[in-house]
Design a protein around this motif. Structure first.
Motif, PDB file in Angstrom:
ATOM      1  N   ARG A 289      42.044  41.699  34.993  1.00 49.99           N
ATOM      2  CA  ARG A 289      42.470  42.364  35.879  1.00 49.99           C
ATOM      3  C   ARG A 289      42.234  41.540  37.676  1.00 49.99           C
ATOM      4  N   ARG A 290      43.024  41.436  38.586  1.00 45.32           N
ATOM      5  CA  ARG A 290      42.453  40.428  39.555  1.00 45.32           C
ATOM      6  C   ARG A 290      43.329  41.301  41.082  1.00 45.32           C
ATOM      7  N   ALA A 291      42.492  41.949  41.367  1.00 44.50           N
ATOM      8  CA  ALA A 291      43.707  42.533  43.154  1.00 44.50           C
ATOM      9  C   ALA A 291      42.981  42.149  44.141  1.00 44.50           C
TER      10      ALA A 291
ATOM     11  N   HIS B 274      38.211  47.351  48.214  1.00 40.22           N
ATOM     12  CA  HIS B 274      38.834  46.233  47.448  1.00 40.22           C
ATOM     13  C   HIS B 274      38.627  47.104  46.265  1.00 40.22           C
ATOM     14  N   HIS B 275      37.808  48.099  46.124  1.00 39.91           N
ATOM     15  CA  HIS B 275      36.875  48.637  45.518  1.00 39.91           C
ATOM     16  C   HIS B 275      38.190  49.979  44.907  1.00 39.91           C
TER      17      HIS B 275
ATOM     18  N   LEU C 150      44.935  48.522  40.297  1.00 35.89           N
ATOM     19  CA  LEU C 150      45.055  48.351  39.308  1.00 35.89           C
ATOM     20  C   LEU C 150      45.213  48.961  37.641  1.00 35.89           C
TER      21      LEU C 150
ATOM     22  N   GLU D 212      41.551  49.951  45.365  1.00 36.78           N
ATOM     23  CA  GLU D 212      42.962  49.382  44.894  1.00 36.78           C
ATOM     24  C   GLU D 212      42.496  48.827  43.965  1.00 36.78           C
ATOM     25  N   ASP D 213      41.367  48.336  43.422  1.00 30.80           N
ATOM     26  CA  ASP D 213      41.288  47.741  42.430  1.00 30.80           C
ATOM     27  C   ASP D 213      41.695  48.273  40.915  1.00 30.80           C
ATOM     28  N   GLN D 214      41.163  49.818  41.722  1.00 23.46           N
ATOM     29  CA  GLN D 214      41.151  51.381  40.568  1.00 23.46           C
ATOM     30  C   GLN D 214      42.777  51.480  41.284  1.00 23.46           C
TER      31      GLN D 214
ATOM     32  N   HIS E 230      47.155  42.247  41.752  1.00 22.33           N
ATOM     33  CA  HIS E 230      47.545  43.785  42.292  1.00 22.33           C
ATOM     34  C   HIS E 230      47.478  43.058  44.466  1.00 22.33           C
TER      35      HIS E 230
END
Length: 293
Positions: free
Chosen positions: A235-237, A210-211, A217, A213-215, A186
């Motif tokens: 998974r990788r943001a 970042h946290h 994803l 956006e990781d959510q 993402h």
């Protein structure tokens, strides 16, 4: 995607080397998915009122129709050599190539075609037929381009949109069929706006962003591991422009999967800017997954 067991993987051919690469890719994909392969050639000349049979005084075996029969036969032979024992059929269908393949898509499991064909402009990275089919087909479209990297992951780009969830499901199925890991990426750039016209904040917490956006994803992947327990998922943001991030990551992927239209795209566009960017710049084959119309 058509889920009937009889739905075939369809590959479009025109006698060019890119289309033969597509045939090899399509044959392998059909075998992995336990599907028959259907080789299709869009025969445009009757629409242009061009004579397709040999002239009365011409040698036997001439004429445009015979040439089309030969190129389909050659493509079928290429598929048979790639996957011996695969169920393969070939057909010539009167019509322009993109229209013929889009017409096949409602009953196909997957459409496969080369990135460029005969008659394509040399300056085009990806030909117009590939772009049109990716934009209009009612099933996933796989464009044979770049280099496959066996042993590397299947890569999928996700943005939390409904289209990206369809892409995640297709990518998971593909990774399992290939016994490959799945890398879900993402890409993000700024804090998202909550309403049209909102200003982007000038100051924000990068780690918190970042946290968050990781959510996004993680939510796009909800239920994927349960539906595919054998899936090896990472998974990788990543901060950056989605098209550029995915193109760079495709250097070490065997396939990249994108949704046809993602979050924030103009609703009238049939193919989003990210999917178009990946189609033109990826270093491996690209699958575009759209919601059926």
């Amino acid at each position: 995607m058509n889920s009937a067991n009889s739905a075939a993987v369809v590959v479009g051919v025109d006698g060019s080397e890119p289309s033969l690469r597509a045939v090899r890719l399509a044959a392998a994909e059909a075998a992995r998915r336990h599907r028959p392969l259907r080789v299709v050639h869009g025969f445009i000349w009757p629409l242009l009122h061009v004579p397709v049979s040999p002239a009365p005084d011409a040698p036997a075996g001439g004429g445009l129709r015979h040439q089309a029969e030969e190129l389909v036969a050659a493509a079928v032979a290429e598929a048979e050599a790639t996957v011996p024992g695969l169920t393969i059929s070939g057909e010539i269908i009167d019509g322009e190539a993109a229209a013929v393949l889009v017409g096949e898509s409602p009953t196909a499991a997957l459409i496969v075609l080369g990135d460029r064909g005969l008659g394509g402009f040399t300056s085009l990275v990806v030909g117009s037929v590939a772009v049109q089919v990716a934009a209009y087909a009612d099933c996933p479209v796989l464009v044979a381009r770049g280099v496959e990297h066996p042993g590397e992951p299947v890569l999928v780009g996700l943005d939390g949109s409904p289209a990206s969830r369809l892409a995640a499901e297709f990518a998971a199925e593909t990774a399992v069929a290939r016994d490959a890991p799945l890398l879900a990426v993402h890409a993000y750039r700024h804090p998202p706006s909550t309403r049209p016209g909102d200003m982007q904040p000038l100051v924000y917490d990068a780690e918190q962003l970042h946290h968050e956006e990781d959510q996004v994803l993680a939510e796009s992947l909800t239920g994927l591991a349960e539906r595919h327990p054998e899936l090896r998922l990472t998974r990788r943001a990543v901060r950056g422009r989605a098209g550029a991030v995915l193109a760079e990551a495709s250097r070490s992927a065997q396939l990249v999967v994108v949704g046809g239209q993602g979050r924030g795209q103009v609703s009238g566009l049939l193919l989003g800017s990210v999917s178009q960017s990946v189609l033109h710049h990826a270093h491996c084959p690209v699958a575009v997954v759209r919601a059926p119309r």
